[in-house]
Design a protein around this motif. Structure first.
Motif, mmCIF file in Angstrom:
data_model
loop_
_atom_site.group_PDB
_atom_site.id
_atom_site.type_symbol
_atom_site.label_atom_id
_atom_site.label_comp_id
_atom_site.label_asym_id
_atom_site.label_seq_id
_atom_site.Cartn_x
_atom_site.Cartn_y
_atom_site.Cartn_z
ATOM 1 N N ARG A 1 0.825 -1.214 0.000
ATOM 2 C CA ARG A 1 0.000 0.000 0.000
ATOM 3 C C ARG A 1 0.859 1.263 0.000
ATOM 4 N N ASP A 2 2.124 1.124 0.420
ATOM 5 C CA ASP A 2 3.044 2.268 0.473
ATOM 6 C C ASP A 2 4.031 2.193 -0.686
ATOM 7 N N PRO A 3 3.920 3.071 -1.674
ATOM 8 C CA PRO A 3 4.838 3.009 -2.821
ATOM 9 C C PRO A 3 6.304 3.190 -2.439
ATOM 10 N N GLN A 4 6.551 3.821 -1.281
ATOM 11 C CA GLN A 4 7.939 3.991 -0.841
ATOM 12 C C GLN A 4 8.575 2.650 -0.464
ATOM 13 N N ALA A 5 7.738 1.653 -0.146
ATOM 14 C CA ALA A 5 8.266 0.346 0.254
ATOM 15 C C ALA A 5 9.035 -0.327 -0.868
ATOM 16 N N PHE A 6 8.697 0.019 -2.121
ATOM 17 C CA PHE A 6 9.358 -0.620 -3.256
ATOM 18 C C PHE A 6 10.831 -0.221 -3.368
ATOM 19 N N ARG A 7 11.254 0.762 -2.563
ATOM 20 C CA ARG A 7 12.670 1.142 -2.559
ATOM 21 C C ARG A 7 13.546 0.005 -2.044
ATOM 22 N N ARG A 8 12.920 -0.954 -1.338
ATOM 23 C CA ARG A 8 13.696 -2.104 -0.851
ATOM 24 C C ARG A 8 14.084 -3.050 -1.985
ATOM 25 N N LEU A 9 13.431 -2.917 -3.114
ATOM 26 C CA LEU A 9 13.750 -3.773 -4.250
ATOM 27 C C LEU A 9 14.977 -3.230 -4.976
ATOM 28 N N ARG A 10 15.813 -4.126 -5.433
ATOM 29 C CA ARG A 10 17.024 -3.701 -6.135
ATOM 30 C C ARG A 10 16.660 -3.020 -7.456
ATOM 31 N N ALA A 11 17.594 -2.263 -7.958
ATOM 32 C CA ALA A 11 17.353 -1.474 -9.171
ATOM 33 C C ALA A 11 16.988 -2.360 -10.361
ATOM 34 N N GLY A 12 17.566 -3.543 -10.412
ATOM 35 C CA GLY A 12 17.334 -4.417 -11.561
ATOM 36 C C GLY A 12 16.140 -5.341 -11.429
ATOM 37 N N PHE A 13 15.316 -5.147 -10.410
ATOM 38 C CA PHE A 13 14.154 -6.026 -10.226
ATOM 39 C C PHE A 13 13.205 -5.871 -11.404
ATOM 40 N N ARG A 14 12.838 -6.994 -12.025
ATOM 41 C CA ARG A 14 12.032 -6.960 -13.247
ATOM 42 C C ARG A 14 10.545 -7.224 -12.998
ATOM 43 N N GLY A 15 10.180 -7.598 -11.775
ATOM 44 C CA GLY A 15 8.792 -7.932 -11.489
ATOM 45 C C GLY A 15 7.880 -6.715 -11.418
ATOM 46 N N ARG A 16 6.597 -6.993 -11.265
ATOM 47 C CA ARG A 16 5.612 -5.915 -11.177
ATOM 48 C C ARG A 16 5.576 -5.336 -9.768
ATOM 49 N N ARG A 17 5.438 -4.024 -9.704
ATOM 50 C CA ARG A 17 5.219 -3.331 -8.435
ATOM 51 C C ARG A 17 3.803 -2.787 -8.466
ATOM 52 N N VAL A 18 2.971 -3.255 -7.546
ATOM 53 C CA VAL A 18 1.562 -2.863 -7.556
ATOM 54 C C VAL A 18 1.222 -2.185 -6.232
ATOM 55 N N THR A 19 0.752 -0.957 -6.306
ATOM 56 C CA THR A 19 0.385 -0.223 -5.100
ATOM 57 C C THR A 19 -1.081 -0.508 -4.740
ATOM 58 N N GLY A 20 -1.299 -0.929 -3.501
ATOM 59 C CA GLY A 20 -2.649 -1.232 -3.055
ATOM 60 C C GLY A 20 -2.628 -2.280 -1.963
ATOM 61 N N VAL A 21 -3.799 -2.842 -1.665
ATOM 62 C CA VAL A 21 -3.899 -3.889 -0.640
ATOM 63 C C VAL A 21 -4.206 -5.217 -1.310
ATOM 64 N N GLY A 22 -3.712 -6.282 -0.711
ATOM 65 C CA GLY A 22 -3.785 -7.594 -1.329
ATOM 66 C C GLY A 22 -5.133 -8.271 -1.285
ATOM 67 N N PHE A 23 -6.140 -7.634 -0.652
ATOM 68 C CA PHE A 23 -7.470 -8.239 -0.691
ATOM 69 C C PHE A 23 -8.409 -7.451 -1.610
ATOM 70 N N ASP A 24 -7.853 -6.498 -2.375
ATOM 71 C CA ASP A 24 -8.612 -5.756 -3.367
ATOM 72 C C ASP A 24 -8.551 -6.514 -4.692
ATOM 73 N N ARG A 25 -9.707 -6.831 -5.240
ATOM 74 C CA ARG A 25 -9.769 -7.649 -6.456
ATOM 75 C C ARG A 25 -8.985 -7.011 -7.620
ATOM 76 N N ASP A 26 -9.172 -5.706 -7.831
ATOM 77 C CA ASP A 26 -8.489 -5.038 -8.945
ATOM 78 C C ASP A 26 -6.971 -5.064 -8.761
ATOM 79 N N VAL A 27 -6.538 -4.882 -7.518
ATOM 80 C CA VAL A 27 -5.098 -4.904 -7.230
ATOM 81 C C VAL A 27 -4.524 -6.295 -7.525
ATOM 82 N N LEU A 28 -5.226 -7.315 -7.071
ATOM 83 C CA LEU A 28 -4.764 -8.679 -7.306
ATOM 84 C C LEU A 28 -4.730 -9.004 -8.799
ATOM 85 N N GLU A 29 -5.732 -8.557 -9.530
ATOM 86 C CA GLU A 29 -5.749 -8.818 -10.967
ATOM 87 C C GLU A 29 -4.596 -8.097 -11.663
#
Length: 222
Positions: free
Chosen positions: A31-59
């Protein structure tokens, strides 16, 4: 395989890096976009801002094609709710939720949601549930002939006595880790859901043992 992680804290970001390095695709939710700073610069996965029980976020995170879902946010309720949504709404069978209150962990286990309650075991146990393939050597004797290893097993082995398992797999169960407690096999011990199985065997026999245990046992073996 595609894996969705909720929570980009120390555990979530560490898991994301390990899984990506192992060749898996990863999406991580926070839910906190600042948390993605923990990911290394070369991380290729998706970063999704939101909560994990929201259907749209999960999709958006690709839950519909996910093989596993991991909830490791800082909130017990958020973790368990999102894990249940992933399983019950999107049909993800392989889910794990981190629970800080160990007294509640057993309750959630009964709901069919595997949980990890202690910090020391969190990343280790989640990886073993998400990637239940092959044997993980824990110790080898100096000659390399004998190995103590954690082995994955087919769900069909749950409910089978460890004594019978030893006979069918022609191996020796060293111990079973159950909810963080190491238990030596007894005559009446039955393998339970969530148990982590450790065997000791000749190193050159581990491939055969792994094939036996990752296949369903014969029905009459129960």
């Amino acid at each position: 395989m595609h894996i969705v992680i909720m929570g980009c804290g120390r555990v979530g970001s560490t898991l994301a890096h390990i899984l990506e390095d192992s060749g898996h695709s990863v999406a991580i939710i926070d839910r906190d976009p600042q948390a993605f700073r923990r990911l290394r610069a070369g991380f290729r996965g998706r970063r999704v801002t939101g909560v994990g029980f929201d259907r749209d976020v999960l999709e958006e995170a690709g839950i519909e094609s996910a093989s596993a879902y991991v909830a490791v946010s800082s909130g017990d309720n958020s973790n368990i709710i999102s894990a249940r949504v992933a399983r019950e709404t999107f049909g993800v069978d392989n889910v794990v939720a981190r629970i800080y209150d160990s007294r509640r962990a057993e309750v959630y286990q009964r709901l069919g949601i595997p949980t990890v309650a202690t910090v020391r075991w969190t990343a280790d146990q989640i990886l073993r549930r998400v990637l239940p393939e092959g044997a993980e050597p824990l110790w080898r004797d100096p000659t390399g002939a004998v190995t103590l290893a954690e082995v994955a097993y087919h769900p069909g082995w749950i409910g089978v006595r460890t004594k019978k398992l030893q006979e069918l797999a022609a191996t020796r169960v060293a111990f079973v880790n159950r909810m963080g407690e190491a238990l030596l096999p007894r005559e009446d011990m039955v393998l339970q859901e969530g148990d982590i199985l450790h065997v000791i065997a000749a190193d050159n026999d581990m491939e055969r043992i792994n094939k036996v245990l990752t296949s369903a046992p014969e029905e009459e073996s129960r």
